[in-house]
Write a protein that holds these residues in place. Structure first.
Motif, short mmCIF file in Angstrom:
data_model
loop_
_atom_site.label_atom_id
_atom_site.label_comp_id
_atom_site.label_asym_id
_atom_site.label_seq_id
_atom_site.Cartn_x
_atom_site.Cartn_y
_atom_site.Cartn_z
N MET A 68 0.83 -1.18 0.00
CA MET A 68 0.00 0.00 0.00
C MET A 68 0.88 1.23 0.00
SD MET A 68 -3.31 -1.33 2.12
CE MET A 68 -3.49 0.07 3.06
N GLY A 69 0.69 2.07 -0.98
CA GLY A 69 1.45 3.29 -1.08
C GLY A 69 2.80 3.13 -1.76
N ALA A 70 3.19 1.91 -2.13
CA ALA A 70 4.47 1.70 -2.79
C ALA A 70 4.38 2.19 -4.24
CB ALA A 70 4.84 0.23 -2.76
N ARG A 71 5.50 2.71 -4.73
CA ARG A 71 5.53 3.15 -6.12
C ARG A 71 6.42 2.21 -6.93
NH1 ARG A 71 10.28 5.27 -7.51
NH2 ARG A 71 11.59 6.18 -5.91
N GLY B 232 8.81 1.24 -1.09
CA GLY B 232 7.83 1.39 -0.04
C GLY B 232 7.84 2.78 0.56
N VAL B 233 6.80 3.11 1.30
CA VAL B 233 6.68 4.43 1.91
C VAL B 233 7.76 4.67 2.97
CG1 VAL B 233 4.23 4.70 1.40
CG2 VAL B 233 4.93 3.64 3.55
N GLY B 234 8.32 3.61 3.52
CA GLY B 234 9.39 3.74 4.51
C GLY B 234 10.79 3.76 3.89
N CYS C 222 13.21 -7.89 0.04
CA CYS C 222 13.08 -6.56 0.62
C CYS C 222 14.47 -6.10 1.03
CB CYS C 222 12.15 -6.58 1.83
SG CYS C 222 12.02 -4.97 2.64
N VAL C 223 14.87 -4.94 0.56
CA VAL C 223 16.16 -4.35 0.92
C VAL C 223 15.87 -3.08 1.71
CG1 VAL C 223 18.22 -3.21 0.01
CG2 VAL C 223 17.36 -5.28 -1.08
N SER C 224 16.52 -2.96 2.86
CA SER C 224 16.32 -1.76 3.68
C SER C 224 17.64 -1.36 4.33
CB SER C 224 15.26 -2.01 4.75
OG SER C 224 15.67 -3.03 5.62
N GLY C 225 17.70 -0.11 4.75
CA GLY C 225 18.89 0.37 5.46
C GLY C 225 20.12 0.44 4.58
N GLY C 226 19.96 0.80 3.32
CA GLY C 226 21.06 0.82 2.39
C GLY C 226 22.02 1.98 2.53
N ASP C 227 21.78 2.88 3.46
CA ASP C 227 22.69 4.01 3.65
C ASP C 227 23.93 3.54 4.41
OD1 ASP C 227 20.77 5.58 2.44
OD2 ASP C 227 19.84 6.13 4.34
#
Length: 118
Positions: A1-4, A35-37, A107-112
């Protein structure tokens, strides 16, 4: 939801420009969504001609590599890297819950910075 939707067209061609040429078996990225996050979701698949070998591995190497390529897409999408993409070379907390997959949702997150989660 809300993902582009993230455009993956030309992803592999862009990597060739950085010196990374992926053969047909390793071009498994099919779609991606931001995702929105800020996390990046993606679908990767094993080429049909390799699906018969999937059961021989916990995760087929070509499918595993495609899953890790999502972090390259994340870096590319965020405009990072400054030229050459950063490749994953160390893992922690890895668990295999099933084997023989022919497709994965990633899902990939925290890539900074120097770390992240896949």
């Amino acid at each position: 939801m809300g993902a582009r939707v993230v455009d993956v067209e030309g992803f592999y061609e862009g990597l060739v420009g950085c010196g990374y040429g992926y053969g047909v078996a390793f071009r498994g990225l099919r779609g991606a969504w931001r995702g929105v996050g800020g996390e990046l979701f993606a679908e990767v698949v094993l080429p049909e001609e390799l699906c018969g070998d999937a059961g021989r591995f916990g995760v087929h190497p070509a499918l595993f590599d495609a899953a890790l390529q999502v972090s390259l897409l994340d870096e590319q999408e965020r405009g990072g890297g400054g030229g050459l993409p950063r490749l994953v070379f160390a893992f922690r907390g890895v668990r295999l819950l099933a084997s023989g997959a022919t497709s994965l949702r990633v899902c990939v997150s925290g890539g900074d910075g120097d770390g992240g989660a896949v």
